[in-house]
Design an enzyme around this catalytic site. Structure first.
Site, PDB file in Angstrom:
ATOM      1  CG  ASP A 156       3.858  -2.463  11.218  1.00 19.92           C
ATOM      2  OD1 ASP A 156       3.591  -1.368  11.745  1.00 19.92           O
ATOM      3  OD2 ASP A 156       4.806  -2.622  10.417  1.00 19.92           O
ATOM      4  N   GLY A 182      -2.235  -9.327  -3.863  1.00 17.92           N
ATOM      5  CA  GLY A 182      -1.528  -9.912  -2.720  1.00 17.92           C
ATOM      6  C   GLY A 182      -2.298  -9.673  -1.443  1.00 17.92           C
ATOM      7  CG  ASP A 238      -1.995 -13.941  -1.448  1.00 16.46           C
ATOM      8  OD1 ASP A 238      -1.821 -12.979  -0.663  1.00 16.46           O
ATOM      9  OD2 ASP A 238      -1.101 -14.787  -1.681  1.00 16.46           O
ATOM     10  CB  ILE A 247      -1.806 -10.440 -10.318  1.00 13.74           C
ATOM     11  CG1 ILE A 247      -2.761  -9.437 -10.956  1.00 13.74           C
ATOM     12  CG2 ILE A 247      -0.349 -10.002 -10.467  1.00 13.74           C
ATOM     13  CD1 ILE A 247      -4.216  -9.686 -10.651  1.00 13.74           C
ATOM     14  CD  GLU A 258       2.431  -4.274   3.256  1.00 13.16           C
ATOM     15  OE1 GLU A 258       3.372  -4.021   2.452  1.00 13.16           O
ATOM     16  OE2 GLU A 258       2.523  -5.089   4.169  1.00 13.16           O
ATOM     17  CD  GLU A 315       8.909 -10.019   0.268  1.00  8.61           C
ATOM     18  OE1 GLU A 315       7.815  -9.441   0.122  1.00  8.61           O
ATOM     19  OE2 GLU A 315       9.136 -10.809   1.208  1.00  8.61           O
ATOM     20  CG  HIS A 342       6.347  -5.391   8.920  1.00  8.91           C
ATOM     21  ND1 HIS A 342       5.413  -4.422   8.614  1.00  8.91           N
ATOM     22  CD2 HIS A 342       6.546  -6.082   7.775  1.00  8.91           C
ATOM     23  CE1 HIS A 342       5.071  -4.536   7.346  1.00  8.91           C
ATOM     24  NE2 HIS A 342       5.741  -5.539   6.818  1.00  8.91           N
TER      25      HIS A 342
END
Length: 450
Positions: free
Chosen positions: A172, A199, A221, A249, A265, A274, A398
């Site tokens: 993307d 993340g 992550d 985290i 992101e 989410e 996306h």
């Protein structure tokens, strides 16, 4: 079954035997056993299919009564050698009982339909109570994402363990090049700074930050992809700058007390799907230094109207007549699900209205659930069939657009205002999912995004 005892008892009394479901496999086997035992003077079979027998043992013994089409159309059928006059007197009684059974079944079916309707109304009432609860005194579940146990969140992180979702995001260009260009064009912001990537996925943003001059980058992550990220970082000889940590985290301790910049992101469908922004805000409140920066720093959610009668026919009106059958009840399952897809820019029939602006440096988790009144200025005379978020007139990403289908099109005219209200809540059962209620000109519908 004690056949000897039955033989002595019933043969003397010359009684008849009735076998329900005799045309089935079990009934046929039972009939054979009873006939061979020579217990009863007559046997009446009740089933859905007509039976024929070649064995002479059935002659003058067995009568067949079988159901044809409806219970109230029971007929006594059979060839002469299958009909025993002694059992014929039972037929009117059988017909009466069958009709009574049909009446009871019909009443039960009507009662079930009423119960299902009441259950649906109760479901809507319960949903309304949850969605319309007073949240003015704070969030319904403060820090819901932070409170999730690891096993509760396993499915979410597992979905990011496979390479395919990262491939889609990396390809993307709008998304990835925007982050790259921002950091490469603002190296003075990143020079000698400690950066936290929440993340991190494959580590692409961490590597951008390292190339932009960051002194240290900490990449976090929970998904399995971080092991590939470790190999990627080493392959690009950035292991001295980038430290990768596997974990949530909310549950780990960073090797530093404070960071200067947080990058992430975190955006999902409808921006907030989410609820990854919750984790970024947790990191901000715990680790960001005074005068520290969070990027992206500002985000908007916009809403617009769409007039696409073909889409409405394909998705909603389709259920009115499916190969000659009515399936309108399916609309109750189809409409409440928000759809994520790419819309044609030419179908937009209103100016966009910003329904939420987020300042990532100051917003709180409770403010991510909100109720907003809006008004859409119509730009075409047509029917409004869809509501959506994010702009379809820009390069495809996306994230696509989040689409809310309306059950019935709303006639609109150029220049008029289409008023409404939108309520956004996290799903109480799954705080990473969203429940979005739209009320447009008195038509109210709740959509799920999950």
């Amino acid at each position: 079954m004690d056949l000897n005892a039955m033989e002595e008892n019933f043969r003397r009394k010359n009684r008849t035997c009735f076998i329900l479901g005799a045309s089935g496999e079990t009934g046929t086997a039972l009939l054979k056993e009873i006939v061979e035992s020579n217990i009863f003077s007559s046997i009446t079979l009740i089933g859905r299919r007509q039976l024929t027998f070649e064995d002479k043992a059935y002659t003058n013994l067995v009568m067949c009564v079988y159901v044809q089409v409806h219970l109230n159309k029971l007929e006594c059928r059979g060839k002469d050698h299958l009909f025993h006059p002694a059992a014929g007197d039972q037929v009117p009684l059988l017909l009466q009982r069958a009709r009574q059974a049909e009446d009871r079944a019909q009443r039960a079916e009507e009662a079930l339909a009423r119960a299902m309707d009441d259950l649906h109304k109760l479901k809507l009432l319960a949903q309304g109570l949850v969605l319309n609860a007073d949240t003015s005194r704070g969030p319904s579940r403060s820090g819901a994402i932070a409170e999730l146990r690891e096993e509760e969140d396993e499915a979410y992180f597992s979905s990011y363990g496979h390479y395919s979702i990262h491939e889609e995001m990396l390809k993307d260009k709008v998304r990835t090049e925007s982050y790259r260009d921002f950091m490469y064009h603002n190296m003075d912001v990143f020079k000698d700074k400690v950066v936290l990537d929440v993340g991190c996925g494959t580590g692409i943003l961490s590597m951008f930050a390292a190339k932009a001059g960051a002194r240290k980058v900490i990449a976090v992550d929970q998904s399995e992809i971080i092991y590939q990220a470790m190999d990627i970082v080493r392959s690009n000889k950035l292991e001295d700058t980038i430290t990768l940590i596997k974990g949530r985290i909310e549950e780990i301790d960073l090797p530093v007390e404070k960071v200067d910049i947080i990058i992430s992101e975190w955006m999902g469908y409808f921006l907030l799907f989410e609820s990854m922004l919750d984790s970024v805000l947790y990191a901000r409140d715990r680790y960001l230094a005074d005068n520290g920066l969070v990027y992206p720093d500002h985000c908007n959610i916009s809403l617009a109207a769409v007039g696409d009668t073909q889409k409405h026919c394909d998705r909603i009106a389709f259920w009115d007549d499916v190969y000659g059958f009515k399936m309108r009840c399916m609309k109750k399952a189809v409409i409440p699900e928000a759809v994520v897809e790419v819309l044609k820019p030419g179908t937009v029939i209103s100016e966009p209205a910003v329904i939420k602006t987020i300042d990532c440096g100051s917003v709180t988790v409770s403010e991510l659930e909100f109720t907003v009144d809006f008004s859409l200025k119509i730009t075409a005379c047509t029917f409004c069939t869809v509501m959506f978020s994010t702009a379809p007139d820009c390069t495809k990403t996306h994230w696509k657009q989040t689409v809310f289908l309306l059950e019935s099109p709303i006639p609109v005219k150029t220049g008029e205002e289409l008023p409404g209200q939108i309520v956004v809540h996290k799903n109480r059962k799954d705080p990473r999912a969203l429940l979005i209620t739209l009320d447009v000109v008195g038509r109210k519908q709740t959509y799920s995004l999950q």
